[in-house]
Design a protein around this motif. Structure first.
Motif, mmCIF file in Angstrom:
data_model
loop_
_atom_site.group_PDB
_atom_site.id
_atom_site.type_symbol
_atom_site.label_atom_id
_atom_site.label_comp_id
_atom_site.label_asym_id
_atom_site.label_seq_id
_atom_site.Cartn_x
_atom_site.Cartn_y
_atom_site.Cartn_z
ATOM 1 N N PHE A 172 0.843 -1.192 0.000
ATOM 2 C CA PHE A 172 0.000 0.000 0.000
ATOM 3 C C PHE A 172 0.881 1.246 0.000
ATOM 4 C CE2 PHE A 172 -2.506 -3.314 2.121
ATOM 5 C CZ PHE A 172 -3.651 -3.291 1.342
ATOM 6 N N CYS A 173 0.425 2.252 -0.684
ATOM 7 C CA CYS A 173 1.198 3.493 -0.805
ATOM 8 C C CYS A 173 1.308 4.169 0.561
ATOM 9 C CB CYS A 173 0.521 4.427 -1.799
ATOM 10 S SG CYS A 173 1.391 5.969 -2.059
ATOM 11 N N PRO A 174 2.523 4.409 1.065
ATOM 12 C CA PRO A 174 2.657 5.137 2.335
ATOM 13 C C PRO A 174 2.068 6.538 2.218
ATOM 14 C CG PRO A 174 4.724 4.078 1.716
ATOM 15 C CD PRO A 174 3.813 3.979 0.530
ATOM 16 N N ALA A 175 1.516 7.033 3.320
ATOM 17 C CA ALA A 175 0.842 8.335 3.298
ATOM 18 C C ALA A 175 1.776 9.453 2.855
ATOM 19 C CB ALA A 175 0.260 8.634 4.681
ATOM 20 N N GLU A 176 3.049 9.343 3.229
ATOM 21 C CA GLU A 176 3.989 10.413 2.888
ATOM 22 C C GLU A 176 4.340 10.439 1.402
ATOM 23 O OE1 GLU A 176 6.402 6.903 4.551
ATOM 24 O OE2 GLU A 176 4.550 7.997 5.028
ATOM 25 N N ASN A 177 4.033 9.360 0.653
ATOM 26 C CA ASN A 177 4.367 9.314 -0.772
ATOM 27 C C ASN A 177 3.208 9.704 -1.682
ATOM 28 O OD1 ASN A 177 6.908 8.481 -0.099
ATOM 29 N ND2 ASN A 177 6.654 6.360 -0.774
ATOM 30 N N ILE A 178 2.019 9.881 -1.116
ATOM 31 C CA ILE A 178 0.846 10.144 -1.954
ATOM 32 C C ILE A 178 1.038 11.410 -2.789
ATOM 33 C CG2 ILE A 178 -1.606 10.726 -1.906
ATOM 34 C CD1 ILE A 178 -1.918 8.921 0.511
ATOM 35 N N ALA A 179 1.518 12.464 -2.154
ATOM 36 C CA ALA A 179 1.679 13.731 -2.859
ATOM 37 C C ALA A 179 2.910 13.738 -3.764
ATOM 38 C CB ALA A 179 1.763 14.877 -1.852
ATOM 39 N N LYS A 180 3.840 12.806 -3.571
ATOM 40 C CA LYS A 180 5.083 12.811 -4.334
ATOM 41 C C LYS A 180 4.960 12.088 -5.673
ATOM 42 C CE LYS A 180 7.876 12.776 -0.099
ATOM 43 N NZ LYS A 180 8.884 12.023 0.690
ATOM 44 N N ILE A 181 3.973 11.201 -5.814
ATOM 45 C CA ILE A 181 3.823 10.436 -7.053
ATOM 46 C C ILE A 181 3.137 11.308 -8.094
ATOM 47 C CG2 ILE A 181 2.763 8.418 -8.103
ATOM 48 C CD1 ILE A 181 3.068 6.954 -5.484
ATOM 49 N N ASP A 182 3.836 11.571 -9.186
ATOM 50 C CA ASP A 182 3.293 12.410 -10.245
ATOM 51 C C ASP A 182 3.475 11.723 -11.597
ATOM 52 O OD1 ASP A 182 6.000 12.622 -10.722
ATOM 53 O OD2 ASP A 182 6.167 14.670 -9.953
ATOM 54 N N ARG A 183 3.214 12.466 -12.670
ATOM 55 C CA ARG A 183 3.268 11.885 -14.009
ATOM 56 C C ARG A 183 4.650 11.366 -14.358
ATOM 57 N NH1 ARG A 183 -0.155 16.408 -15.012
ATOM 58 N NH2 ARG A 183 1.621 17.666 -15.708
ATOM 59 N N GLU A 184 5.691 12.101 -13.975
ATOM 60 C CA GLU A 184 7.051 11.694 -14.328
ATOM 61 C C GLU A 184 7.434 10.386 -13.647
ATOM 62 O OE1 GLU A 184 6.151 14.746 -13.511
ATOM 63 O OE2 GLU A 184 6.367 15.629 -15.509
ATOM 64 N N VAL A 185 7.060 10.230 -12.382
ATOM 65 C CA VAL A 185 7.376 9.001 -11.640
ATOM 66 C C VAL A 185 6.653 7.809 -12.272
ATOM 67 C CG1 VAL A 185 7.134 7.838 -9.415
ATOM 68 C CG2 VAL A 185 7.827 10.238 -9.485
#
Length: 533
Positions: A232-245
């Motif tokens: 599951f996606c850690p809460a701290e990574n939710i905002a960091k995942i974008d189109r480039e990633v």
């Protein structure tokens, strides 16, 4: 008096005679329903003059065979014919959380929530659903630690539309312009972030903590590698995942040689034709693949403990709230599903069985499994005791989940360690045969479902490039002997334990004591002495 009796008898004889005679015409006889027509011919013999029956035969198209074709770009097409109006078709990809070591953790989970959104041909998810609705179809996407699965169930007549839609969803998961520049609408990214956040909150609030404990036991068993990475996606990574990633991840892992197009209830030749039309030579939205950087790490079992202290007293409120419980999951390394010992481990898991303290009983409920007979039936304060077996292409994990009142945690852990020790002891033939029969029964009943057949075909072909048929698996299960169970259990007990604990952990034994108990002859925890209580 005699005259009256004589008159009554004559009246009765007359009425019986009148009833015996038909009112109109000669007496009727029903053909084939009376022994009078053919009195000397038994039911096991054919009647004379009746044409010989011609029964339908099973041709090559309807046998339990899985057909596999590999396209020029490496994509595999697998199908299983099944009678019916509807089919289940999907694309399975060798990608998941275990491949995220070089990326932000949670990408696979993010892609699962983003699936079936806008694509190059469809402006929104609603348009996709309307297209499927014309063929009575539904869609779904699921990710695990090692597989991502996009699936559609629809009318078989719409196979061409379904495969084209799946190809667009997998290879163009975005809104694109004429130059195929990958652009995902900002509102879809934001909606996906909200969906991931909601699922994480639900995961921590639900009364049944089994998904969270499964996540924790993998983290403890395979510390910071492969299947031990966060599913599951850690809460701290939710905002960091974008189109480039997402673009970087898809370019490496969404390649044809890592995909299987699987179908159940379709003609193989038609499925291959659709695959060539939509998936052979298709240009993905992220451009032509360059130097593919795939993580080929082998799972490294480490063992260890993961603890989460939490107040579980208000998890389930209402008229009949669940009591406050402490949950423990104890596991040991088993084997890969590619190894021969996988079947004995599956039988061992079925033999342990278990479940909740409340059950309606009845045939097939596993009430004669070890965790019911030795644990739940003897210790009324135990709320749950269930065995699980997780297996992957390079490792596996056999674990037991138990829950009880926080004041009885130490006793609960000792009961579970004793059950692990007993796995390596003598196996009763009756319980072994019962476990094998129940495993075969569950296998065959599950494979009555078309979506389950689809997932079985896809996963096996993705992992092994072939498929073991149900009767082959049943033969392997029947061949398991008591010495096989004892051998795999003894080998498993030589490893370090993995422990996950959730709730009030005041009385939880130390990891060293749990390890010592699993190394002892009787599974007892070392005695502890306290100067002050």
């Amino acid at each position: 008096m005699a005259t009256a009796v004589w008159a009554a008898a004559r009246l009765l004889r007359g009425s019986a005679a009148r009833c015996a005679r038909p009112r109109f015409g000669p007496p009727a006889h029903r053909q084939f329903s009376s022994g009078a027509t053919y009195p000397n011919i038994p039911l096991s013999s054919p009647l004379p003059g009746v044409p010989k029956p011609v029964f339908a035969t099973v041709d090559g198209q309807e046998k339990f065979e899985t057909k596999i074709t590999t396209l020029d770009n490496g994509l595999r097409v697998a199908s299983q014919n099944k009678f019916g109006q509807f089919c289940t078709v999907g694309i399975l990809i060798n990608s998941g959380s275990r491949y995220e070591a070089k990326y932000l953790s949670g990408i696979a989970h993010f892609l699962e929530k983003l699936a079936f959104s806008s694509t190059a041909r469809f402006d929104s998810k609603d348009e996709i659903l309307l297209t499927l609705e014309k063929h009575g179809g539904i869609c779904d996407c699921q990710t695990s630690r090692d597989t991502t699965m996009y699936a559609v169930s629809a009318d078989s007549k719409g196979l061409d539309t379904v495969v084209g839609l799946l190809a667009d969803v997998v290879l163009h998961p975005c809104l694109t312009d004429q130059t195929f520049v990958w652009i995902i609408a900002d509102e879809e990214i934001e909606m996906t972030r909200m969906a991931v956040q909601f699922e994480l909150e639900d995961l921590n609030m639900r009364p049944d903590p089994e998904p969270l404990l499964t996540e924790m036991i993998h983290e403890a068993a395979f510390r910071e590698n492969t299947v031990g990475l966060h599913r599951f996606c850690p809460a701290e990574n939710i905002a960091k995942i974008d189109r480039e990633v997402l673009h970087s991840y898809l370019k490496n892992y969404y390649t044809p040689d890592r995909m299987v197009l699987a179908g159940v209830g379709v003609e193989h030749e038609h499925l291959v034709e659709c695959a060539r039309k939509y998936l052979l030579g298709a240009q993905p939205a992220w451009g032509a693949p360059g130097a593919v950087d795939v993580d080929r790490s082998v799972a490294q079992y480490t063992g260890g403990i993961v603890k989460v202290e939490r107040d579980m007293s208000n998890v389930s409120l209402g008229p009949t709230p669940i009591p406050e419980l402490t949950h423990i999951m104890l596991g040991l390394e088993s084997c890969s599903f590619l190894e021969e010992d996988f079947i004995p481990f599956a039988v061992l898991n079925m033999m342990m069985g278990g479940g909740g303290s409340f059950s309606a009983g009845g045939p097939g409920k596993g009430m004669f499994s070890r965790l019911y007979l030795n644990v739940l039936n003897r210790h009324h304060w135990m709320y749950n005791a269930t065995s699980y077996h997780h297996s992957y292409e390079d490792t596996g994990l056999l674990c037991i989940h138990a829950s009880a009142d926080p004041r009885q945690v130490r006793e609960m852990v000792e009961i579970i360690t004793k059950e692990f020790i007993l796995m390596g002891r003598t196996v009763d033939l009756v319980e072994l045969e019962r476990a094998k029969t129940q495993l075969m029964s569950m296998l065959m009943m599950n494979l009555e479902s078309r979506p389950v057949i689809f997932e079985d075909v896809g996963r096996q072909v993705l992992a092994t490039h072939s498929r073991k048929l149900p009767h082959e698996l049943c033969t392997l299960i029947r061949n398991v002997k008591p010495e096989d169970i004892k051998r795999v259990a003894s080998k498993m007990l030589r490893g370090k334990p993995a422990v996950a604990a959730l709730g009030d952990l005041t009385d939880l034994p130390t990891y060293e004591h749990i390890q010592a108990a699993l190394s002892s002859r009787d599974g007892r925890l070392p005695r502890t002495y306290r100067l002050f209580r």
